[in-house]
Design a protein around this motif. Structure first.
Motif, mmCIF file in Angstrom:
data_model
loop_
_atom_site.group_PDB
_atom_site.id
_atom_site.type_symbol
_atom_site.label_atom_id
_atom_site.label_comp_id
_atom_site.label_asym_id
_atom_site.label_seq_id
_atom_site.Cartn_x
_atom_site.Cartn_y
_atom_site.Cartn_z
ATOM 1 N N GLY A 276 1.309 -1.272 0.134
ATOM 2 C CA GLY A 276 0.064 -0.060 -0.018
ATOM 3 C C GLY A 276 0.904 1.399 -0.257
ATOM 4 O O GLY A 276 0.201 2.625 0.503
ATOM 5 N N GLY A 278 1.018 4.253 -2.181
ATOM 6 C CA GLY A 278 0.677 4.962 -2.367
ATOM 7 C C GLY A 278 -0.210 5.706 -1.795
ATOM 8 O O GLY A 278 -0.149 6.697 -1.405
ATOM 9 N N ASP A 279 -0.880 5.193 -0.742
ATOM 10 C CA ASP A 279 -2.150 5.012 0.409
ATOM 11 C C ASP A 279 -0.963 5.200 1.592
ATOM 12 O O ASP A 279 -1.668 6.863 1.858
ATOM 13 N N LYS A 280 -0.494 4.933 1.780
ATOM 14 C CA LYS A 280 0.648 5.363 3.113
ATOM 15 C C LYS A 280 1.713 6.662 2.926
ATOM 16 O O LYS A 280 1.312 7.470 4.094
ATOM 17 N N PHE A 282 0.427 9.111 0.375
ATOM 18 C CA PHE A 282 -1.016 9.879 0.609
ATOM 19 C C PHE A 282 -0.663 10.832 1.605
ATOM 20 O O PHE A 282 -0.835 12.263 1.756
ATOM 21 N N ASN A 283 -1.079 10.232 2.504
ATOM 22 C CA ASN A 283 -0.861 10.355 4.147
ATOM 23 C C ASN A 283 0.456 11.310 4.491
ATOM 24 O O ASN A 283 0.327 12.107 5.571
ATOM 25 N N MET A 304 -0.152 5.089 -8.063
ATOM 26 C CA MET A 304 -1.922 5.318 -7.936
ATOM 27 C C MET A 304 -2.167 3.792 -8.599
ATOM 28 O O MET A 304 -1.397 3.384 -9.507
ATOM 29 N N SER A 307 -8.674 1.904 -6.864
ATOM 30 C CA SER A 307 -8.879 2.013 -5.999
ATOM 31 C C SER A 307 -8.422 3.633 -4.778
ATOM 32 O O SER A 307 -9.336 4.051 -3.914
ATOM 33 N N ASN A 308 -7.035 4.128 -5.418
ATOM 34 C CA ASN A 308 -6.903 5.242 -4.609
ATOM 35 C C ASN A 308 -6.956 6.412 -5.567
ATOM 36 O O ASN A 308 -6.637 7.761 -4.776
ATOM 37 N N LYS A 311 -8.748 9.329 -4.519
ATOM 38 C CA LYS A 311 -8.658 9.934 -3.733
ATOM 39 C C LYS A 311 -7.641 10.812 -3.821
ATOM 40 O O LYS A 311 -7.398 12.340 -4.028
ATOM 41 N N TRP A 312 -6.784 10.764 -5.383
ATOM 42 C CA TRP A 312 -4.994 11.557 -5.382
ATOM 43 C C TRP A 312 -5.530 12.481 -6.676
ATOM 44 O O TRP A 312 -5.228 14.181 -6.133
#
Length: 395
Positions: A276, A278-280, A282-283, A304, A307-308, A311-312
């Motif tokens: 994960g 990209g999600d990590k 992003f924060n 990306m 699923s994300n 959000k980006w």
């Protein structure tokens, strides 16, 4: 007699047929194959000239083997032919199997003789000379070779190492070492050091996979060897270790990378080994150093997925310190990810983004070229485009 109309049938009074049927059933371990399956059951073989040491000798089969083949072809019934085939497959020297397989010397295509010959021959070869069979498969069918070597990696890893010492093949051995590293990381690491000491330089995909497995199962031993590894291997090993550390504590480890001049390089190399990513990341967008923001904007598409991406796209990138141009690159990457799943969203946003012609054409192409939309749905999407030129391109 024996009939081959889908199942074996023994007619009364045919003891010989019954015995042949039993032998065939034991060897084939299943119901008879169709004619097409019989033909496909022969090993997929390339030209013998491409395999030095395993090609067809100029002399061809021995006179003994030729005589056996003549007897098989001249047999008066399917049962006699199968009996002769079984005898031949069980009496040929195993050392000749490579030549038989390469040369396709078993040339009887009647009934199930071909299937039966290869079935028995391969069973004997695996039992009596598995290393020889593995060597032949490496040259002719690497999927089968991997299956053999993978089973050894689990049950007898030293056998794998010994095999490759006798038959060097760097790429195949790296693939096997990945399997060994799952249960015997120290053994795999020791062997990898030997290979590197003898000049192994290709730390590409397969080297990366070995390092990732070692970093997962014995990171301390791998990290202790970093300074002794050549630069290319060191970078690969350290990236694998960094990936595992990021998995364990992303906020802490990413900050350590920010302080390193080679931190971006290590982070990029560790992406595939970090869950994960990209999600990590992003924060942490608002906390990134300016040099990282520039790098991330140019490579954000790699972070990306379906699923994300939205959000980006919707993130307050400018508020997180990205320049307008950097934010535009990130949103374009997000739109490329969304083009297939949410084409309406992408088409509605295109007019507001002041895209260059190349980017616009790329997005329209992704939306329409590979879709399975009905003509009605396609026209609905085309109507969302702002210019007739774009609509014609979509059509």
């Amino acid at each position: 007699m024996i009939s081959f109309s889908g199942k074996f049938i023994v007619r009364a009074g045919s003891l010989a047929g019954f015995l042949v049927m039993a032998l065939v059933g034991w060897n084939l371990a299943g119901e008879p194959q169709t004619a097409a399956e019989v033909q496909s059951s022969a090993p997929k073989i390339t030209k013998a000239s491409e395999h030095p040491g395993h090609g067809t000798p100029r002399s061809g089969p021995s006179e003994y083997a030729r005589e056996k083949m003549r007897a098989i072809r001249a047999a008066g019934s399917p049962g006699d032919r199968m009996r002769a085939t079984i005898e031949m497959a069980n009496t040929l020297p195993v050392s000749e199997f490579a030549a038989w397989f390469d040369g396709r010397w078993f040339d009887s295509r009647d009934g199930f003789d071909l299937t039966l010959f290869y079935k028995i021959a391969k069973q004997r070869w695996m039992k009596e000379d598995p290393e020889g069979m593995a060597q032949w498969y490496i040259k002719n069918n690497q999927g089968e070779a991997n299956s053999i070597l993978s089973s050894w990696a689990e049950s007898d890893p030293q056998r794998v190492i010994g095999f490759f010492k006798n038959h060097p093949n760097d790429r195949m051995e790296l693939m096997a070492l990945q399997g060994i590293a799952k249960n015997n990381p120290r053994l795999a690491l020791d062997r990898l050091q030997e290979l590197i000491a003898h000049g192994l330089t290709a730390a590409g995909y397969y080297g990366q996979q070995v390092m990732a497995q070692l970093a997962k199962n014995d990171p301390a031993s791998l990290e202790a060897l970093l300074d002794s590894l050549p630069t290319q291997w060191r970078n690969q090993a350290e990236a694998a270790i960094v990936g595992q550390k990021l998995n364990a504590s992303f906020p802490e480890e990413i900050r350590k990378l920010w302080e390193r001049p080679d931190g971006i390089m290590l982070f990029q190399k560790s992406w595939n080994g970090t869950d994960g990513t990209g999600d990590k990341l992003f924060n942490e967008l608002g906390n990134l150093p300016s040099s990282w923001k520039s790098f991330i904007s140019a490579n954000s598409y790699q972070l990306m997925n379906s699923s994300n991406a939205e959000k980006w796209f919707n993130a307050d990138l400018e508020g997180s310190g990205f320049t307008p141009e950097q934010a535009k690159k990130i949103r374009l990457g997000a739109m490329q990810n969304l083009a297939y799943q949410k084409p309406e969203t992408v088409l509605k946003q295109m007019g507001d983004m002041d895209l260059d012609e190349s980017s616009k054409k790329s997005l329209i192409s992704n939306i329409f070229r590979y879709s399975n939309k009905t003509p009605e749905k396609a026209e609905e999407l085309i109507a969302l485009l702002g210019t007739e030129e774009d609509r014609q391109l979509a059509r």
